[in-house]
Every structure is written in C-alpha cells, then in structure tokens.
Design an enzyme around this catalytic site. Structure first.
Site, PDB file in Angstrom:
ATOM      1  N   SER A  36     -57.858 -29.595  29.821  1.00  0.00           N
ATOM      2  CA  SER A  36     -59.295 -29.783  29.674  1.00  0.00           C
ATOM      3  C   SER A  36     -59.582 -30.487  28.362  1.00  0.00           C
ATOM      4  CB  SER A  36     -60.029 -28.429  29.711  1.00  0.00           C
ATOM      5  OG  SER A  36     -59.873 -27.809  30.964  1.00  0.00           O
ATOM      6  N   HIS A  54     -62.895 -43.779  23.516  1.00  0.00           N
ATOM      7  CA  HIS A  54     -62.340 -44.833  22.674  1.00  0.00           C
ATOM      8  C   HIS A  54     -63.239 -46.056  22.824  1.00  0.00           C
ATOM      9  CE1 HIS A  54     -58.719 -42.352  22.526  1.00  0.00           C
ATOM     10  NE2 HIS A  54     -58.755 -42.319  23.840  1.00  0.00           N
ATOM     11  N   CYS A  64     -60.422 -28.153  33.974  1.00  0.00           N
ATOM     12  CA  CYS A  64     -59.808 -27.303  34.985  1.00  0.00           C
ATOM     13  C   CYS A  64     -60.665 -26.057  35.129  1.00  0.00           C
ATOM     14  CB  CYS A  64     -58.373 -26.941  34.612  1.00  0.00           C
ATOM     15  SG  CYS A  64     -58.210 -26.092  33.034  1.00  0.00           S
TER      16      CYS A  64
END
Length: 264
Positions: free
Chosen positions: A112, A117, A140
C-alpha cells in the site's frame, strides 16, 4: 455485489495509476526555461505532499512514512507508505538497532503506497513544453483508490489524462472460495463526476477478464490563450496563431493516442 464474509484479511491489491499532462507553447528559449521553472515550482515536493496527504484522507488510509525530494535541474518525487488501520504508538519500535534491509522495505511498499513523480520537458526547436505527473495509488484490503479519482483530476488540472486501474491477486471467503475482485466496475468513467465527464473526450480500453481498466481523456475545448506562456494571442499574427495551434493540436493528439503522427 453483496458483501463477502472473508476468511482473514482482504488480500486483493488495487492500483490506480495516472499520467497527467499539461501542455503549453513558449515562443523563446527564455520563455521555455521560464515555463519549466514555473511548473517546477508549482508542483514542488511540498505541494505534492499536501495533495497526497489529502488523498490519504479521502481514501481512509493512515500514513506510515513520507519520503519526498526536489530534483536539480527539475522534477520532484513523493512516496507515502500507507496502511488500512491506524498505528498504535505502542507498536512503534524506537529502540537503537539496525533498520530493515532494502528487500523488506520494497516488499512492504508494494502493498500500500501512494507516489508521484514529475517530468517537465520541452521540444528542442518548436516551442512545445509538456509537464507530466505520474501518480500511483496502490492499496490492499478494503481501501479503494478509486475514491480519490475526482480529487486528483481536479487538483492537477490537465489537458490529457491516462488512467489505469487494476485488481490483482485474490481473497478467500469463509467457505474457501476465491474472489478475484470485490466490487462492480465496467469502466473507470463510472467513478467520475459529471463535470469532469463534460470537459473531456474519453476512450476506454478494458480487459475485463484480467480486471484491467484503462481510460484516456483529452480536453474538448481548445482556447489558444490558455496554452501560451508569457504571451497573448493578440500579439501574434494570424499565420503565427495557425502554426502554433497546429503544433499544439498535433502534440496533444500524439500524446492522447500514444503514437507519432507523420505529416505527408
């Protein structure tokens, strides 16, 4: 879809990935450098961190750790490690001992996390400048990254957006039956608000049997003044406006369809 009674933890991994593009035209090299400096400052690591913090709040995730970095000459990255449940301070080990090896960190990060970026760039001669932000929200358990979809699109106002959503693994119910997805979905578009849908042309490429969903988005309306950096349409001749419009439109079409257009 009825709620499942699971045997243990929900082991499904749900990943939402964005590529968000902002495009502009800079007439001179100085304007090009100015645009890259502007966009680099506008989307620095501090601002991106705040956007991702709010994303965590929206999807109901708890922040475990934040790593962020501004790069020279440009670009930034932020990665947030998240969990589904709040962390008890008593479970935090502050004793003096070696930390975990890199392999174990990566294994946890793959569970998780939220990361972004940025990639500013420009054409060497034609005045075209693009800014790309690459975002991934991977969870998750019962947390759904789709809850952050509208917020992220609004926060990073963009000319072109490509979105990928995939569900991996399986979870098992109390009868031992495996389930490969725990919610209904036939298009990412169904999770977008109406105002976003009205702004963009959208196209789906989905692989339903593999629980892979892909949506491309491009702004419907084109107004040249919104794409000029440090200049105005009134300062340009008709021929210049036509040339710049053609260059911008070609650039957007190529990015949207993911292939270069060859002029005959």
């Amino acid at each position: 879809m009825n709620k499942l009674k699971l045997h243990g933890f929900n082991n499904l991994t749900k990943s939402l990935g964005f590529c968000i593009y902002d495009i502009c035209y800079a007439q001179t090299f100085a304007d090009r450098d100015g645009y890259i400096a502007y966009i680099d400052d506008e989307y620095n690591a501090d601002r991106l961190t705040e956007i991702l913090r709010e994303t965590c709040s929206i999807i109901g995730a708890n922040i475990l750790n934040i790593a962020r970095q501004d790069y020279n000459p440009q670009g930034a990255s932020v990665t947030i490690l998240i969990s589904e449940e709040a962390i008890d301070p008593r479970d935090v080990d502050t004793s003096e001992h070696p930390g975990p090896l890199p392999d174990s960190i990566v294994a946890h990060l793959d569970k998780s996390h939220i990361c972004v970026h940025t990639y500013p760039e420009s054409h060497p001669t034609e005045g075209l400048c693009t800014f790309r932000a690459d975002i991934e929200v991977s969870t998750c358990g019962i947390i759904s990254p789709l809850n952050a979809l509208n917020y992220l699109i609004h926060q990073l106002e963009s000319d072109i957006v490509t979105i990928d959503y995939r569900v991996r693994g399986f979870t098992r119910d109390v009868n031992g039956v495996k389930h490969y997805i725990d919610h209904q979905i036939n298009s990412i578009q169904n999770f977008m608000c109406k105002d976003i849908q009205s702004l963009y042309h959208m196209m789906d490429v989905n692989v339903y049997q593999e629980n892979i969903f892909h949506t491309k988005m491009m702004l419907k309306d084109f107004d040249l003044k919104h794409y000029l950096f440090n200049s105005h349409p009134e300062q340009l001749s008709v021929q210049e406006k036509d040339l710049i419009t053609k260059r911008l439109y070609k650039e957007m079409q190529e990015i949207y369809y993911g292939r270069n257009v060859v002029e005959v």
